[in-house]
Design a protein around this motif. Structure first.
Motif, mmCIF file in Angstrom:
data_model
loop_
_atom_site.group_PDB
_atom_site.id
_atom_site.type_symbol
_atom_site.label_atom_id
_atom_site.label_comp_id
_atom_site.label_asym_id
_atom_site.label_seq_id
_atom_site.Cartn_x
_atom_site.Cartn_y
_atom_site.Cartn_z
ATOM 1 N N THR A 3 0.855 -1.183 0.000
ATOM 2 C CA THR A 3 0.000 0.000 0.000
ATOM 3 C C THR A 3 0.897 1.242 0.000
ATOM 4 O OG1 THR A 3 -0.204 0.374 2.381
ATOM 5 C CG2 THR A 3 -1.676 -1.295 1.415
ATOM 6 N N LEU A 58 -7.963 3.359 0.496
ATOM 7 C CA LEU A 58 -8.115 2.272 1.471
ATOM 8 C C LEU A 58 -9.202 2.552 2.505
ATOM 9 C CD1 LEU A 58 -4.313 1.582 1.949
ATOM 10 C CD2 LEU A 58 -5.979 -0.049 1.006
ATOM 11 N N ILE A 63 -11.031 -4.295 0.131
ATOM 12 C CA ILE A 63 -9.624 -4.704 0.258
ATOM 13 C C ILE A 63 -9.477 -6.219 0.107
ATOM 14 C CG2 ILE A 63 -7.571 -4.630 1.752
ATOM 15 C CD1 ILE A 63 -8.725 -2.115 3.045
ATOM 16 N N VAL A 73 1.530 -8.309 3.537
ATOM 17 C CA VAL A 73 1.074 -6.946 3.257
ATOM 18 C C VAL A 73 2.136 -5.989 3.775
ATOM 19 C CG1 VAL A 73 -0.637 -5.169 3.821
ATOM 20 C CG2 VAL A 73 -1.372 -7.517 3.413
ATOM 21 N N HIS A 75 2.281 -2.321 4.504
ATOM 22 C CA HIS A 75 1.327 -1.207 4.609
ATOM 23 C C HIS A 75 2.083 0.107 4.824
ATOM 24 C CE1 HIS A 75 -2.156 1.107 5.371
ATOM 25 N NE2 HIS A 75 -1.997 1.178 6.680
ATOM 26 N N THR A 101 -5.831 1.998 8.217
ATOM 27 C CA THR A 101 -5.026 0.884 8.747
ATOM 28 C C THR A 101 -5.931 -0.161 9.395
ATOM 29 O OG1 THR A 101 -3.132 2.330 9.071
ATOM 30 C CG2 THR A 101 -3.166 0.301 10.377
ATOM 31 N N VAL A 104 -7.329 -2.257 6.713
ATOM 32 C CA VAL A 104 -6.318 -3.194 6.186
ATOM 33 C C VAL A 104 -6.146 -4.370 7.159
ATOM 34 C CG1 VAL A 104 -3.845 -3.442 5.634
ATOM 35 C CG2 VAL A 104 -5.106 -1.429 4.834
ATOM 36 N N SER A 108 -6.941 -8.202 6.281
ATOM 37 C CA SER A 108 -5.814 -9.156 6.373
ATOM 38 C C SER A 108 -6.181 -10.320 7.283
ATOM 39 C CB SER A 108 -4.561 -8.457 6.915
ATOM 40 O OG SER A 108 -4.200 -7.388 6.081
ATOM 41 N N LEU A 116 2.132 -8.869 8.277
ATOM 42 C CA LEU A 116 1.870 -7.477 7.911
ATOM 43 C C LEU A 116 3.026 -6.620 8.428
ATOM 44 C CD1 LEU A 116 -1.355 -5.489 7.805
ATOM 45 C CD2 LEU A 116 0.472 -4.550 9.213
ATOM 46 N N VAL A 118 4.206 -2.772 8.812
ATOM 47 C CA VAL A 118 3.615 -1.429 8.777
ATOM 48 C C VAL A 118 4.719 -0.380 8.949
ATOM 49 C CG1 VAL A 118 3.040 -1.486 11.266
ATOM 50 C CG2 VAL A 118 1.812 0.078 9.749
ATOM 51 N N GLU A 152 -1.281 4.061 14.970
ATOM 52 C CA GLU A 152 -1.277 3.099 13.857
ATOM 53 C C GLU A 152 -0.477 1.843 14.220
ATOM 54 O OE1 GLU A 152 0.411 4.771 10.288
ATOM 55 O OE2 GLU A 152 0.043 2.963 9.116
ATOM 56 N N CYS A 156 -1.908 -2.065 15.044
ATOM 57 C CA CYS A 156 -1.415 -3.272 14.351
ATOM 58 C C CYS A 156 -0.905 -4.298 15.367
ATOM 59 C CB CYS A 156 -0.302 -2.915 13.373
ATOM 60 S SG CYS A 156 -0.847 -1.888 11.993
#
Ligand code: NAD
Ligand code: UGA
Length: 316
Positions: A3, A58, A63, A73, A75, A101, A104, A108, A116, A118, A152, A156
């Motif tokens: 992304t 996004l 997605i 991914v 991101h 996020t 996503v 995911s 992932l 990030v 963010e 995650c």
């Protein structure tokens, strides 16, 4: 999936992955057929087998279909930049850095993506006491942007604690520079000023220091974070040394043989005096260490800026 693939770091990452034989779905809300920056960033990738570009936001797009068969991914989509985050744009920061996020992460998890990665930021550390920042230090974000990046990465990592969902590596990038760097960033502006003779606006006295990290090194760390088994948590991506803005200006002057004309301006809110990574965990977990020193990196960055056709070879 990458992304933010029409952006500075995302386009280099996508290019390096494709060069290595990986199939990449690149997602970005900037359309390369209408957005000049996206067009330049994606010039080496468009039409290339192995790279599929999807222009989508996004915050709204579906997605899940983009993630079918995705092993990982990366991101990187988000709104970067410390200074504008104080203004009315804060809603965009919050939307792209936190709410997108979240979408996503949900997708995911549904699709069963295993890893992932990030893009977090050195800015989560805030002002430091001069010691190198370690991942175990208490974050102390000093700008609205940094608050969204901390939210963010923590979002995650919270998802990664669940029994289902991807393992997460949050990379705290330290001031990334190199070809195609964003035009709002200092290194681009200093090299541009040195090349053109146009003045450079200096926020403060230029003694601020940054752990400047070259784009190819950042890409290498990011690919390792997507592929190394059992990696998880936050990891600094910075070499562990720092240079001042005046150091960068001196190198730019020496590369062009021209003296940059400086316009001194006031220090911007949220600007920290020093960033410096402790790179120990990146070495232990990812086997990563930076290879490009500041002088060589600035020379390559300047060559790319000076050449009419951007030089993509170094990102290979
Ligand atoms: P960039 O602006 O060049 O790239 C970000 C891309 O994300 C842009 O192309 C943008 O269109 C896209 N994007 C933003 N919101 C989106 C959305 N809702 N849907 C789809 N696409 C969206 O920035 P960059 O310098 O390449 O930074 C990439 C990431 O790395 C960002 O998350 C940034 O916070 C982080 N980061 C960058 C640096 C740095 O020094 N450049 C340092 C630390 C962290
Ligand atoms: C950079 C990126 O812009 C952020 O997106 C990223 O999250 C952050 O690195 C990070 O490491 O996490 P910053 O270090 O502020 O943020 O990088 P620049 O925007 O290049 O600014 C570096 C320094 O140059 C700052 O002190 C800034 O005030 C100064 N500057 C910048 C100027 O003096 N003049 C300018 O025209 C631009």
């Amino acid at each position: 999936m990458v992304t933010g693939s029409a952006g500075f770091i995302g386009s280099h990452l996508a290019h390096a992955l494709v060069q290595a034989g990986t199939t990449v779905i690149g997602v970005d809300r900037r359309d390369p057929s209408t957005d000049p920056t996206a067009a330049v960033n994606l010039a080496a990738l468009r039409g290339r087998p192995g790279y599929h570009h999807v222009t989508a936001d996004l915050l709204h797009c579906a997605i899940d279909p983009l993630l079918i068969d995705a092993d990982a991914v990366f991101h990187l989509a988000g709104i970067p930049g410390v200074r504008p985050s104080w203004g009315p744009q804060f809603g965009d920061y919050l939307a792209s850095n936190v709410l997108a996020t979240h979408r996503v992460l949900e997708a995911s998890t549904r699709i069963g993506v295993s890893r992932l990665v990030v893009a977090s930021s050195s800015s989560v550390y805030g002002p430091t006491d001069g010691e190198a920042s370690r991942e175990t230090d208490r974050p102390n974000p000093a700008s609205p942007y940094a608050v969204t990046k901390l939210a963010e990465e923590q979002l995650c990592l919270a998802y990664a604690e669940r029994p289902v969902g991807p393992s997460v590596v949050a990379l705290r990038y330290f001031t990334v520079y190199g070809p195609r760097q964003r035009a709002d960033m200092f290194t681009h502006r200093a090299l541009y000023a040195a090349l053109t003779g146009q003045p450079l606006r200096l926020y403060g006295d230029g003694h601020q220091r940054r752990d400047f990290t070259y784009i190819d090194d950042v890409v290498a760390a990011t690919i390792a974070a997507g592929t190394v088994p059992n990696a998880h948590g936050t990891i600094n991506v910075g070499g562990g040394s720092s240079a001042s803005l005046l150091d960068v200006i001196n190198i730019a002057n020496s590369l062009t043989g021209r003296e940059i004309q400086l316009h001194q301006d006031h220090v911007r809110n949220g600007d920290v005096l020093l960033t410096r990574a402790d790179p120990g965990r990146a070495g232990e977990v990812l086997g990563w260490q930076p290879r490009v020193d500041l002088h060589s990196g600035l020379r390559a960055h300047m060559q790319a800026l000076a050449s009419p056709v951007p030089d993509y070879s170094r990102a290979a």
